[in-house]
Write a protein that holds these residues in place. Structure first.
Motif, PDB file in Angstrom:
ATOM      1  N   ARG A 124       7.980  10.493   4.990  1.00 22.33           N
ATOM      2  CA  ARG A 124       6.830  10.489   4.107  1.00 22.33           C
ATOM      3  C   ARG A 124       6.765   9.152   3.385  1.00 22.33           C
ATOM      4  O   ARG A 124       7.769   8.598   2.996  1.00 22.33           O
ATOM      5  CB  ARG A 124       6.965  11.628   3.103  1.00 22.33           C
ATOM      6  CG  ARG A 124       5.790  11.769   2.199  1.00 22.33           C
ATOM      7  CD  ARG A 124       6.069  12.793   1.109  1.00 22.33           C
ATOM      8  NE  ARG A 124       4.929  12.899   0.237  1.00 22.33           N
ATOM      9  CZ  ARG A 124       3.913  13.705   0.470  1.00 22.33           C
ATOM     10  NH1 ARG A 124       3.923  14.464   1.536  1.00 22.33           N
ATOM     11  NH2 ARG A 124       2.894  13.748  -0.350  1.00 22.33           N
ATOM     12  N   ILE A 125       5.558   8.635   3.246  1.00 22.64           N
ATOM     13  CA  ILE A 125       5.376   7.392   2.500  1.00 22.64           C
ATOM     14  C   ILE A 125       4.381   7.642   1.377  1.00 22.64           C
ATOM     15  O   ILE A 125       3.243   8.027   1.627  1.00 22.64           O
ATOM     16  CB  ILE A 125       4.848   6.265   3.416  1.00 22.64           C
ATOM     17  CG1 ILE A 125       5.904   5.910   4.467  1.00 22.64           C
ATOM     18  CG2 ILE A 125       4.492   5.039   2.604  1.00 22.64           C
ATOM     19  CD1 ILE A 125       5.467   4.805   5.398  1.00 22.64           C
ATOM     20  N   ASN A 164       3.474   3.339  -3.196  1.00 19.01           N
ATOM     21  CA  ASN A 164       4.494   2.338  -2.892  1.00 19.01           C
ATOM     22  C   ASN A 164       3.898   1.081  -2.284  1.00 19.01           C
ATOM     23  O   ASN A 164       4.395  -0.020  -2.519  1.00 19.01           O
ATOM     24  CB  ASN A 164       5.517   2.925  -1.901  1.00 19.01           C
ATOM     25  CG  ASN A 164       6.376   3.985  -2.545  1.00 19.01           C
ATOM     26  OD1 ASN A 164       6.129   4.369  -3.694  1.00 19.01           O
ATOM     27  ND2 ASN A 164       7.369   4.457  -1.831  1.00 19.01           N
ATOM     28  N   LEU A 165       2.847   1.263  -1.501  1.00 15.14           N
ATOM     29  CA  LEU A 165       2.308   0.131  -0.744  1.00 15.14           C
ATOM     30  C   LEU A 165       1.470  -0.799  -1.609  1.00 15.14           C
ATOM     31  O   LEU A 165       1.019  -1.841  -1.151  1.00 15.14           O
ATOM     32  CB  LEU A 165       1.485   0.645   0.438  1.00 15.14           C
ATOM     33  CG  LEU A 165       2.326   1.377   1.491  1.00 15.14           C
ATOM     34  CD1 LEU A 165       1.437   1.926   2.582  1.00 15.14           C
ATOM     35  CD2 LEU A 165       3.360   0.438   2.084  1.00 15.14           C
ATOM     36  N   SER A 200       6.496  -4.396  -0.413  1.00 18.31           N
ATOM     37  CA  SER A 200       6.610  -3.165   0.351  1.00 18.31           C
ATOM     38  C   SER A 200       5.586  -3.141   1.483  1.00 18.31           C
ATOM     39  O   SER A 200       5.891  -2.765   2.618  1.00 18.31           O
ATOM     40  CB  SER A 200       6.398  -1.970  -0.584  1.00 18.31           C
ATOM     41  OG  SER A 200       6.586  -0.768   0.106  1.00 18.31           O
ATOM     42  N   GLN A 205       4.345  -5.670   2.954  1.00 25.17           N
ATOM     43  CA  GLN A 205       4.810  -6.635   3.947  1.00 25.17           C
ATOM     44  C   GLN A 205       5.901  -6.029   4.818  1.00 25.17           C
ATOM     45  O   GLN A 205       5.929  -6.236   6.040  1.00 25.17           O
ATOM     46  CB  GLN A 205       5.330  -7.875   3.213  1.00 25.17           C
ATOM     47  CG  GLN A 205       5.667  -9.028   4.105  1.00 25.17           C
ATOM     48  CD  GLN A 205       5.792 -10.320   3.305  1.00 25.17           C
ATOM     49  OE1 GLN A 205       4.888 -10.703   2.588  1.00 25.17           O
ATOM     50  NE2 GLN A 205       6.938 -10.957   3.404  1.00 25.17           N
ATOM     51  N   SER A 206       6.774  -5.262   4.206  1.00 21.45           N
ATOM     52  CA  SER A 206       7.854  -4.622   4.953  1.00 21.45           C
ATOM     53  C   SER A 206       7.303  -3.666   5.999  1.00 21.45           C
ATOM     54  O   SER A 206       7.777  -3.627   7.136  1.00 21.45           O
ATOM     55  CB  SER A 206       8.784  -3.865   3.995  1.00 21.45           C
ATOM     56  OG  SER A 206       9.522  -4.764   3.206  1.00 21.45           O
ATOM     57  N   LEU A 207       6.297  -2.914   5.600  1.00 25.63           N
ATOM     58  CA  LEU A 207       5.736  -1.955   6.548  1.00 25.63           C
ATOM     59  C   LEU A 207       5.046  -2.677   7.697  1.00 25.63           C
ATOM     60  O   LEU A 207       5.139  -2.272   8.862  1.00 25.63           O
ATOM     61  CB  LEU A 207       4.743  -1.023   5.839  1.00 25.63           C
ATOM     62  CG  LEU A 207       4.240   0.143   6.696  1.00 25.63           C
ATOM     63  CD1 LEU A 207       5.394   1.008   7.160  1.00 25.63           C
ATOM     64  CD2 LEU A 207       3.233   0.996   5.940  1.00 25.63           C
ATOM     65  N   GLN A 228       5.882  -5.545   8.818  1.00 25.94           N
ATOM     66  CA  GLN A 228       6.959  -6.080   9.654  1.00 25.94           C
ATOM     67  C   GLN A 228       7.489  -5.019  10.607  1.00 25.94           C
ATOM     68  O   GLN A 228       7.857  -5.323  11.748  1.00 25.94           O
ATOM     69  CB  GLN A 228       8.091  -6.586   8.751  1.00 25.94           C
ATOM     70  CG  GLN A 228       9.304  -7.116   9.483  1.00 25.94           C
ATOM     71  CD  GLN A 228       9.231  -8.615   9.703  1.00 25.94           C
ATOM     72  OE1 GLN A 228       9.060  -9.378   8.766  1.00 25.94           O
ATOM     73  NE2 GLN A 228       9.341  -9.051  10.946  1.00 25.94           N
ATOM     74  N   LEU A 229       7.517  -3.791  10.133  1.00 34.30           N
ATOM     75  CA  LEU A 229       7.959  -2.690  10.990  1.00 34.30           C
ATOM     76  C   LEU A 229       6.949  -2.430  12.098  1.00 34.30           C
ATOM     77  O   LEU A 229       7.300  -2.124  13.236  1.00 34.30           O
ATOM     78  CB  LEU A 229       8.148  -1.422  10.157  1.00 34.30           C
ATOM     79  CG  LEU A 229       8.506  -0.158  10.936  1.00 34.30           C
ATOM     80  CD1 LEU A 229       9.969  -0.207  11.362  1.00 34.30           C
ATOM     81  CD2 LEU A 229       8.244   1.097  10.119  1.00 34.30           C
ATOM     82  N   PHE A 286       0.376   6.785  12.408  1.00 32.04           N
ATOM     83  CA  PHE A 286       0.744   6.989  11.020  1.00 32.04           C
ATOM     84  C   PHE A 286       0.843   5.666  10.262  1.00 32.04           C
ATOM     85  O   PHE A 286       0.233   5.482   9.197  1.00 32.04           O
ATOM     86  CB  PHE A 286       2.078   7.734  10.962  1.00 32.04           C
ATOM     87  CG  PHE A 286       2.569   8.006   9.581  1.00 32.04           C
ATOM     88  CD1 PHE A 286       1.942   8.941   8.772  1.00 32.04           C
ATOM     89  CD2 PHE A 286       3.672   7.337   9.089  1.00 32.04           C
ATOM     90  CE1 PHE A 286       2.406   9.199   7.495  1.00 32.04           C
ATOM     91  CE2 PHE A 286       4.142   7.588   7.809  1.00 32.04           C
ATOM     92  CZ  PHE A 286       3.498   8.523   7.016  1.00 32.04           C
ATOM     93  N   ILE A 287       1.573   4.730  10.830  1.00 28.22           N
ATOM     94  CA  ILE A 287       1.799   3.452  10.145  1.00 28.22           C
ATOM     95  C   ILE A 287       0.497   2.684   9.985  1.00 28.22           C
ATOM     96  O   ILE A 287       0.175   2.183   8.902  1.00 28.22           O
ATOM     97  CB  ILE A 287       2.826   2.612  10.925  1.00 28.22           C
ATOM     98  CG1 ILE A 287       4.193   3.299  10.885  1.00 28.22           C
ATOM     99  CG2 ILE A 287       2.921   1.212  10.349  1.00 28.22           C
ATOM    100  CD1 ILE A 287       5.225   2.638  11.769  1.00 28.22           C
ATOM    101  N   GLU A 295      -2.461   3.750   9.924  1.00 25.89           N
ATOM    102  CA  GLU A 295      -3.302   4.439   8.940  1.00 25.89           C
ATOM    103  C   GLU A 295      -2.919   4.033   7.519  1.00 25.89           C
ATOM    104  O   GLU A 295      -3.769   3.690   6.698  1.00 25.89           O
ATOM    105  CB  GLU A 295      -3.135   5.951   9.117  1.00 25.89           C
ATOM    106  CG  GLU A 295      -4.044   6.784   8.244  1.00 25.89           C
ATOM    107  CD  GLU A 295      -5.381   7.021   8.923  1.00 25.89           C
ATOM    108  OE1 GLU A 295      -6.381   7.061   8.206  1.00 25.89           O
ATOM    109  OE2 GLU A 295      -5.416   7.146  10.171  1.00 25.89           O
ATOM    110  N   ARG A 296      -1.612   4.063   7.236  1.00 23.58           N
ATOM    111  CA  ARG A 296      -1.144   3.679   5.892  1.00 23.58           C
ATOM    112  C   ARG A 296      -1.569   2.255   5.579  1.00 23.58           C
ATOM    113  O   ARG A 296      -2.033   1.951   4.489  1.00 23.58           O
ATOM    114  CB  ARG A 296       0.382   3.742   5.793  1.00 23.58           C
ATOM    115  CG  ARG A 296       1.024   5.066   6.055  1.00 23.58           C
ATOM    116  CD  ARG A 296       0.610   6.076   5.064  1.00 23.58           C
ATOM    117  NE  ARG A 296      -0.334   6.950   5.728  1.00 23.58           N
ATOM    118  CZ  ARG A 296      -1.017   7.898   5.137  1.00 23.58           C
ATOM    119  NH1 ARG A 296      -0.891   8.105   3.852  1.00 23.58           N
ATOM    120  NH2 ARG A 296      -1.859   8.638   5.811  1.00 23.58           N
TER     121      ARG A 296
END
Lengths: 238, 238
Positions: B87-88, B92-93, B98, B100-102, B104-105, B172-173, B175-176
């Motif tokens: 869950r995210i 947080n974003l 944060s 940027q981290s997502l 990068q993933l 999912f990613i 979308e976030r």
DNA sequence: TATTGTACGGTTGTCTGATAACCTTATATG
DNA sequence: CATATAAGGTTATCAGACAACCGTACAATA
């Protein structure tokens, strides 16, 4: 002697049952996306439970992203594209193809993580990495403890990226995979080739320590493809 | 008059906030795995809310797999081995690091997906891909509809891998990320360079269509790095 | 002594009813 | 016609009660 199991089986969390029942109504399309659900009162009457139970059920569905509620208006079925969480039912991974798919997903993430960890890791990270490695090479070679150490090793690499999401996703995925392996009792196969596995881990560790992302990625790729072939997986590669 | 801000501010969705607060206690280790949570009564007192709200919060945590409850005993933090979901929190974003981290993933996943899609896609996949592309190039260039088409494009690539997990995770990613961008109103910046973006998408599509995984990966990598720099992200690369 | 039965307090699960906050719609008002 | 107001319905939250269940302590029994 006659036992009445229907009476005993009465348990197993009422709200969850109702949630999955309503959830099925949505998934099967009997309640279209955007459509309004019956009111809590009506649902309570229909299922013969109290409103608290219905509310908990709806809360669960909302948490899974299947419904949205608007105060004073009602609860609505949403389409499944924007759910707030990812979830993998453990049963799904019993299927070999599904397991293979998840492993295929893990591949690029682990490789990228190795590269990032090579660049970003700190001294403490390396210490922890060596500790995990220690536990793998230590006396009892491939007990449950050894498997856990393997998990910890990969987890520590993810942590060494200093990217919270790599840790979150990779930790999650690796955990599912190891669990699926354990339940399938394929761990027995691994016992024999443990030396190879450890050698691959050491190679990753050394590449990391020398802060060489290219070599780290290559070592991780090699390791995972080795593990995959040992697990009898056929991964796409080019 | 003294206000107690340690108690929950109550403008929106009380249970969710309490859930995330308790959840953070667990994630940060202040409540150790296996440890028992305070009773519902105590939690209700502590947060200054009713037991119903606490119960809904705990139900949510249980649904996420962070706690287990046993009737007549209590609620316990589970060790994260059996966490069934990721869950995210959208909040947080908001933090740039944060976000940027997502991103990068997302990078290695999208690239790998492009490569797999190049190999695995069917004729229907290509049709759908072109439809999404059509909507991006169509009349109103970068309205909300254009953003959705962009999302659909990437989603279709994930689907074209025919690997359910790529679709699940990347959907999912992505979308976030798009949601975070929208709320940050950075979409305005994108308006001007829409032609570049579309050209990049077309390049990806063509590489896919020619079933060339190497070129597809390269096109996707180029596109994402372009998007990243447009979003003022600094991604690690080597 | 060792085992079994039982009572007790505590916790979660469920129920009931009430009030507050909020939205939609219809109606009245200018 | 446009705006304000009232009404009714729905979810959100609250409060209190009882039921189901668990663990433990302690008595009863062999």
């Amino acid at each position: 002697m006659v036992m009445d199991f229907s009476q005993i089986r009465r348990n197993e969390h009422l709200p969850a049952r109702i949630a999955s029942q309503i959830g099925r109504e949505i998934s099967d399309g009997r309640i279209a996306p955007g459509e309004k659900l019956p009111t809590e009162h009506i649902l309570a009457k229909t299922f013969g439970v109290s409103r608290s139970v219905v509310r908990e059920a709806i809360a669960q569905l909302r948490n899974e992203g299947l419904v949205e509620t608007r105060q004073g208006v009602g609860a609505f079925a949403t389409d499944f594209e924007h759910r707030q969480s990812i979830r993998i039912e453990q049963g799904n991974l019993a299927d070999h193809a599904s397991f293979q798919s998840l492993f295929q997903l893990r591949l690029p993430l682990e490789i990228e993580a190795a590269g990032l960890a090579a660049v970003n890791h700190t001294a403490e990270d390396l210490v922890k990495l060596d500790e995990a490695l220690e536990q793998m090479t230590g006396g009892e070679k491939w007990t449950e403890k050894g498997v856990l150490a393997d998990l910890a090793f990969h987890r520590q690499i993810a942590a060494s990226t200093h990217n919270e999401y790599f840790l979150l996703f990779l930790g999650f995925i690796a955990e599912r995979i190891h669990l699926a392996i354990n339940t399938a009792r394929e761990a027995a196969v691994l016992t024999e080739i443990v030396e190879v596995t450890i050698a691959e881990h050491v190679a990753i560790r050394d590449a990391l320590a020398s802060r060489d992302p290219i070599r780290a990625r290559e070592a991780m790729r090699h390791h995972l493809h080795g593990a995959a072939s040992r697990l009898d997986l056929q991964l796409k590669v080019y």
